[in-house]
Design a protein around this motif. Structure first.
Motif, PDB file in Angstrom:
ATOM      1  N   ARG A 264       0.791  -1.207  -0.083  1.00 16.49           N
ATOM      2  CA  ARG A 264      -0.093   0.074   0.062  1.00 16.49           C
ATOM      3  C   ARG A 264       0.762   1.213  -0.131  1.00 16.49           C
ATOM      4  N   HIS A 265       2.157   1.030   0.196  1.00 14.11           N
ATOM      5  CA  HIS A 265       2.992   2.177   0.047  1.00 14.11           C
ATOM      6  C   HIS A 265       4.357   1.898  -0.484  1.00 14.11           C
ATOM      7  N   ALA A 266       5.092   3.074  -0.839  1.00 14.48           N
ATOM      8  CA  ALA A 266       6.424   2.862  -1.439  1.00 14.48           C
ATOM      9  C   ALA A 266       7.466   3.395  -0.645  1.00 14.48           C
ATOM     10  N   VAL A 267       8.589   2.544  -0.699  1.00 13.13           N
ATOM     11  CA  VAL A 267       9.920   3.220  -0.117  1.00 13.13           C
ATOM     12  C   VAL A 267      10.811   3.628  -1.074  1.00 13.13           C
ATOM     13  N   LEU A 268      11.284   4.964  -1.031  1.00 18.62           N
ATOM     14  CA  LEU A 268      12.289   5.408  -1.890  1.00 18.62           C
ATOM     15  C   LEU A 268      13.500   5.704  -1.111  1.00 18.62           C
ATOM     16  N   THR A 269      14.402   4.889  -0.885  1.00 15.92           N
ATOM     17  CA  THR A 269      15.648   5.294  -0.606  1.00 15.92           C
ATOM     18  C   THR A 269      16.683   4.847  -1.428  1.00 15.92           C
ATOM     19  N   ASP A 271      19.419   3.066  -0.415  1.00 12.95           N
ATOM     20  CA  ASP A 271      19.958   1.809  -0.011  1.00 12.95           C
ATOM     21  C   ASP A 271      19.009   0.829  -0.641  1.00 12.95           C
ATOM     22  N   ALA A 272      17.864   1.161  -1.360  1.00 14.69           N
ATOM     23  CA  ALA A 272      17.004  -0.061  -2.239  1.00 14.69           C
ATOM     24  C   ALA A 272      17.820  -0.484  -3.382  1.00 14.69           C
ATOM     25  N   GLY A 273      18.632   0.292  -4.084  1.00 11.60           N
ATOM     26  CA  GLY A 273      19.225   0.074  -5.213  1.00 11.60           C
ATOM     27  C   GLY A 273      18.388   0.558  -6.497  1.00 11.60           C
ATOM     28  N   GLN A 274      19.087   0.721  -7.616  1.00 12.13           N
ATOM     29  CA  GLN A 274      18.480   1.477  -8.798  1.00 12.13           C
ATOM     30  C   GLN A 274      17.280   0.719  -9.125  1.00 12.13           C
ATOM     31  N   GLU A 275      17.224  -0.577  -9.448  1.00 10.30           N
ATOM     32  CA  GLU A 275      15.969  -1.290 -10.191  1.00 10.30           C
ATOM     33  C   GLU A 275      14.945  -1.211  -9.099  1.00 10.30           C
ATOM     34  N   ARG A 276      14.877  -1.462  -7.770  1.00 14.11           N
ATOM     35  CA  ARG A 276      13.990  -1.358  -7.034  1.00 14.11           C
ATOM     36  C   ARG A 276      13.561   0.058  -6.705  1.00 14.11           C
ATOM     37  N   ARG A 277      14.207   1.025  -6.677  1.00 13.56           N
ATOM     38  CA  ARG A 277      13.578   2.427  -6.290  1.00 13.56           C
ATOM     39  C   ARG A 277      13.099   2.694  -7.594  1.00 13.56           C
ATOM     40  N   TYR A 278      13.614   2.652  -8.782  1.00 16.90           N
ATOM     41  CA  TYR A 278      12.721   2.907 -10.060  1.00 16.90           C
ATOM     42  C   TYR A 278      11.567   2.195 -10.088  1.00 16.90           C
ATOM     43  N   ARG A 279      11.506   1.129  -9.818  1.00 16.59           N
ATOM     44  CA  ARG A 279      10.080   0.374  -9.845  1.00 16.59           C
ATOM     45  C   ARG A 279       9.230   0.997  -8.853  1.00 16.59           C
ATOM     46  N   GLU A 280       9.563   1.135  -7.662  1.00 10.91           N
ATOM     47  CA  GLU A 280       8.851   1.829  -6.712  1.00 10.91           C
ATOM     48  C   GLU A 280       8.187   3.048  -7.001  1.00 10.91           C
ATOM     49  N   TRP A 281       9.152   4.117  -7.715  1.00 10.65           N
ATOM     50  CA  TRP A 281       8.858   5.236  -8.064  1.00 10.65           C
ATOM     51  C   TRP A 281       7.802   5.248  -9.195  1.00 10.65           C
ATOM     52  N   LEU A 282       8.035   4.151 -10.254  1.00  8.85           N
ATOM     53  CA  LEU A 282       7.118   4.272 -11.276  1.00  8.85           C
ATOM     54  C   LEU A 282       5.718   3.768 -11.039  1.00  8.85           C
ATOM     55  N   ALA A 283       5.688   2.882  -9.539  1.00  8.43           N
ATOM     56  CA  ALA A 283       4.388   2.567  -9.325  1.00  8.43           C
ATOM     57  C   ALA A 283       3.814   3.827  -8.627  1.00  8.43           C
ATOM     58  N   VAL A 284       4.479   4.862  -8.043  1.00  3.61           N
ATOM     59  CA  VAL A 284       3.857   6.032  -7.534  1.00  3.61           C
ATOM     60  C   VAL A 284       3.347   6.825  -8.712  1.00  3.61           C
ATOM     61  N   ARG A 285       4.200   7.022  -9.745  1.00  5.45           N
ATOM     62  CA  ARG A 285       3.803   7.770 -10.812  1.00  5.45           C
ATOM     63  C   ARG A 285       2.529   7.327 -11.460  1.00  5.45           C
ATOM     64  N   ARG A 286       2.509   5.796 -11.683  1.00  9.76           N
ATOM     65  CA  ARG A 286       1.383   5.463 -12.406  1.00  9.76           C
ATOM     66  C   ARG A 286       0.008   5.333 -11.546  1.00  9.76           C
ATOM     67  N   SER A 288      -0.438   3.393  -8.730  1.00  3.74           N
ATOM     68  CA  SER A 288      -0.685   2.068  -8.221  1.00  3.74           C
ATOM     69  C   SER A 288      -0.589   2.387  -6.800  1.00  3.74           C
ATOM     70  N   VAL A 289       0.540   3.515  -6.439  1.00  3.48           N
ATOM     71  CA  VAL A 289       0.547   3.620  -4.839  1.00  3.48           C
ATOM     72  C   VAL A 289       0.529   4.959  -4.512  1.00  3.48           C
ATOM     73  N   ARG A 290      -0.023   5.301  -3.527  1.00  4.72           N
ATOM     74  CA  ARG A 290      -0.466   6.807  -3.185  1.00  4.72           C
ATOM     75  C   ARG A 290       0.167   7.258  -2.005  1.00  4.72           C
ATOM     76  N   ALA A 291       0.744   6.301  -1.101  1.00  8.43           N
ATOM     77  CA  ALA A 291       1.857   6.723  -0.078  1.00  8.43           C
ATOM     78  C   ALA A 291       3.234   6.194  -0.349  1.00  8.43           C
ATOM     79  N   VAL A 292       3.929   7.438   0.211  1.00 12.01           N
ATOM     80  CA  VAL A 292       5.474   7.370  -0.133  1.00 12.01           C
ATOM     81  C   VAL A 292       6.072   7.570   1.004  1.00 12.01           C
ATOM     82  N   VAL A 293       7.103   6.682   1.503  1.00  6.44           N
ATOM     83  CA  VAL A 293       8.182   7.262   2.636  1.00  6.44           C
ATOM     84  C   VAL A 293       9.545   6.958   2.097  1.00  6.44           C
TER      85      VAL A 293
END
Length: 716
Positions: A264-269, A271-286, A288-293
């Motif tokens: 239900r939320h994305a974590v943008l740090t 430490d997550a690594g480039q692939e995971r961080r970009y995947r989470e960021w895309l979920a926010v932009r699209r 799919s996820v409306r909460a970010v920490v």
């Protein structure tokens, strides 16, 4: 007159339908058919053949959009917001918008498709659409432009901070569908604060409250942020939380998972690594996820229907970006709250001067607990004066006065004891034992340090010093000015041989420690969380933190002390904090009373009298003396601007990381501060940006570099 086939060519005897056909044929014959638009023989896109592009070239005199032709084969993919590659640079003549063929390929973003270009000559064509994924919408573009203007920077530099690097595998994976809004939460521990329950209720009902929240000590702060996020999601809107580092991000992440569930939320740090961080960021932009920490870069996260922005511990230096144009998370989130008309929550155990100003100006309301609540949640804070140290010479040598020794020994009977040391390492700085003059290198005047072997060396040039003597009194014996964390751990290990000693600092930062008795030696900001809280805490060398030649020295010292003391059990559970500093000083008394807001209000009042930030807006301009002088002469500063300085600045040590504002090794730089009253900050930023752009357009070399920083965190 008739044609060869006997039919009328438009005469009087022709039928009406024949006349219509003939007239249409004549009209077409008189208007020549338009030739398809081409570029180097290739057909261009129909309808909107021009793409307006922001190029990834972060120089101020090129801070504008450039027009490019859209080839027909890229028409469908080259939509607003996508990444493209364009020709730019040597061989590509600079005009108002267009570029001729030549130059190297660089990255950019399509911001708009147009039917025509302002440029009358031929346009260079888009070379490539990197990805059809639109990553830059108008909302994010507008925010980036506002940040660039506020900090006298370029749009391209801000976009580098706002849009993460592309990862093809992450981009190819579809994002999950958006989950339905969760139910509105109960106020929970927010009821401990005046108007805390009303704040949560306002978010749940779709309101946009703005608050400065002074959190009570203890671990509940993460759950309280999670409740505020849940209330915002319950209203059908999104929420964004920015914390200073990965460890607090992990705590908020855990609290959100507990309240919202998985996914239900994305974590943008980082430490997550480039692939995971970009995947989470895309979920926010699209959407799919409306909460970010996340940490600092998450301040630009493209959350849909933003309803709340949260910043925790805004005084932490990690919230200020060290990349141009050096934006601060607090200011960016204030911009987002104003632009999106959403809620705003600035929280922390302490209170910065900027937070106090938000309350004083009426822009935000205070969220405070009553004095009874504060006394019930805070530990007992005790002080040690110079008189106690003078009567206890053995404790002075060990840096543990009798009171601190007794509190540590008693605390170890019930759990772990935290020891905060202002410096890492073994013995970071040395001084003459007789006159306390700092020990410096004879070659470059840099500070001397002791290696693990005991040998002396210079921290700047690295030369060994085998025959040091004091230049003031002739003494040959040295003492530590501030003993580092490792040396402190050794001393405590000898004092408490049966107790394990653990260290937490830059080399190894501990996240948590158990509830068993142990001594935990930590530098400020690296304190691990103890299971059940610390039984006691010792805050050593307080004078070292207060003695920094910085406008924020007392504010920062109090923030560091409160951050460590907030991890200690409350007074009813026996939690005790001992601070080794002059007890009459204002920040020490603020810690004893647990009154960070009162301290911030008094600091704000004094800065208002002196005209220092945040009451005024200020810019730091740094460079070589001649370049700096020429820049200040050419800049058309606002009439009410005041120039302070210039003064020499520190030189970065060879082989060590260069801090923002430091001069390059071997160069002598100066710094001037430009101050303007409230209301003239935007004019100051425009003037400095224009002057810097003019210098760059003239081709000023690196040796003539001038660095501009709006609202610097450290002004000395």
């Amino acid at each position: 007159m008739s044609s060869e086939n006997g039919q009328s060519d438009g005469g009087e005897g022709a039928a009406p339908e024949q006349l219509a056909l003939i007239r249409e044929s004549v009209r077409k014959a008189k208007v020549p058919k338009a030739k398809p638009r081409t570029w180097r023989g290739a057909a261009l896109a129909e309808g909107l053949p021009v793409a307006r592009v922001v190029v990834d070239k972060g120089v101020l005199h090129l801070d504008r959009y450039f027009d490019y032709a859209v080839p027909e084969e890229l028409d469908e993919a080259a939509q607003p917001g996508v990444r493209v590659r364009v020709r730019f640079g040597a061989g590509a003549r600079n005009v108002r918008h267009g570029r001729r063929e030549g130059g190297g390929l660089i990255d950019g973003f399509v911001v708009e498709r147009c039917a025509e270009s302002d440029y009358s000559g031929p346009l260079a064509a888009l070379a490539q659409v990197v990805s059809p994924e639109p990553v830059l919408d108008q909302e994010l573009l507008g925010l980036a432009r506002a940040v660039a203007d506020r900090y006298a920077g370029s749009l391209a530099d801000v976009l580098q901070l706002a849009v993460p690097p592309r990862h093809a595998r992450a981009e190819s994976r579809p994002s999950p569908p958006a989950a339905p809004p969760p139910p509105a939460p109960e106020p929970g521990s927010w009821a401990r604060y005046g108007r805390g329950a009303e704040f949560v209720a306002a978010l749940a009902s779709g309101g946009a409250p703005r608050a400065v929240w002074t959190a009570l000590p203890g671990p509940q702060w993460a759950d309280e942020i999670a409740r505020a996020v849940q209330a915002t999601l319950a209203s059908g809107r999104g929420a964004l939380v920015v914390v200073p580092a990965g460890r607090p991000a992990a705590r908020v992440d855990a609290a959100l998972r507990e309240r919202l569930g998985e996914g239900r939320h994305a974590v943008l740090t980082a430490d997550a690594g480039q692939e995971r961080r970009y995947r989470e960021w895309l979920a926010v932009r699209r959407g799919s996820v409306r909460a970010v920490v996340g940490t600092r870069a998450a301040m630009f996260a493209p959350v849909r229907d933003l309803g709340l922005v949260v910043i925790w511990d805004d005084g932490d230096a990690s919230h200020s970006d060290d990349n141009a144009p050096f934006p601060h998370v607090r200011e960016v989130l204030e911009l987002r709250a104003a632009r999106d008309k959403c809620g705003f929550l600035l929280g922390g155990w302490g209170c910065t001067v900027e937070a106090a100003q938000l309350v004083e100006s009426g822009w935000a309301l205070p969220l405070l607990a009553g004095r009874e609540q504060v006394r019930g949640a805070a530990p007992l804070v005790r002080t040690v004066g110079d008189g106690d140290l003078a009567r206890d010479e053995a404790a002075r040598a060990a840096r543990l006065p009798t009171l601190a020794w007794q509190v540590a020994r008693e605390g170890l009977k019930h759990g772990p004891v935290l020891v905060q040391v202002p410096r890492r390492g073994y013995v970071p700085r040395l001084a003459c034992e007789r006159c306390r003059e700092p020990a410096r290198c004879r070659h470059c005047a840099g500070p001397l340090e002791a290696r693990d072997s005991g040998a002396l060396c210079c921290a700047w040039c690295g030369r060994d010093e085998g025959a040091w003597h004091c230049s003031e009194c002739g003494g040959f014996r040295l003492r530590a000015q501030v003993v580092g964390a490792r040396r402190t751990a050794e001393e405590l290990g000898r004092a408490f041989p049966a107790v394990p000693v653990r260290t937490s600092g830059r080399e190894q930062v501990l996240d948590t420690v158990g509830g068993a008795p142990a001594l935990v030696v930590s530098t400020p900001g690296a304190e691990p969380v103890a299971e059940g809280g610390y039984a006691a805490a010792l805050l050593l060398d307080g004078w070292a933190m207060l003695g920094r030649p910085d406008l924020r020295a007392s504010e920062e010292a109090l923030r560091r002390w409160i951050g460590a003391a907030a991890l200690v059990r409350d007074q009813s559970a026996g939690g005790t904090v001992v601070i080794v500093a002059e007890p009459t000083l204002r920040p020490v008394q603020a810690l004893v009373r647990w009154d960070p807001v009162g301290h911030a209000v008094r600091e704000l009042s004094e800065r208002a009298e002196l005209g220092f930030p945040p009451v005024s807006r200020m810019a730091s301009v740094t460079g070589a003396p001649d370049a700096l002088s020429e820049f200040l002469r050419s800049a058309e500063l606002p009439p009410d601007a005041e120039v302070l300085g210039p003064v020499p600045v520190a030189t970065s040590a060879a082989g060590r990381p260069r801090r923002p504002g430091d001069a390059p090794p071997g160069e002598q730089w100066e710094r001037a501060l430009v101050r303007v009253p409230p209301g003239s900050g935007a004019a100051l930023a425009r003037a400095l940006k224009t002057a810097q752009a003019a210098r760059m357009a003239r081709g000023a070399g690196q040796q003539e570099a001038v660095r501009v920083r709006i609202d610097p965190a450290d002004i000395g």
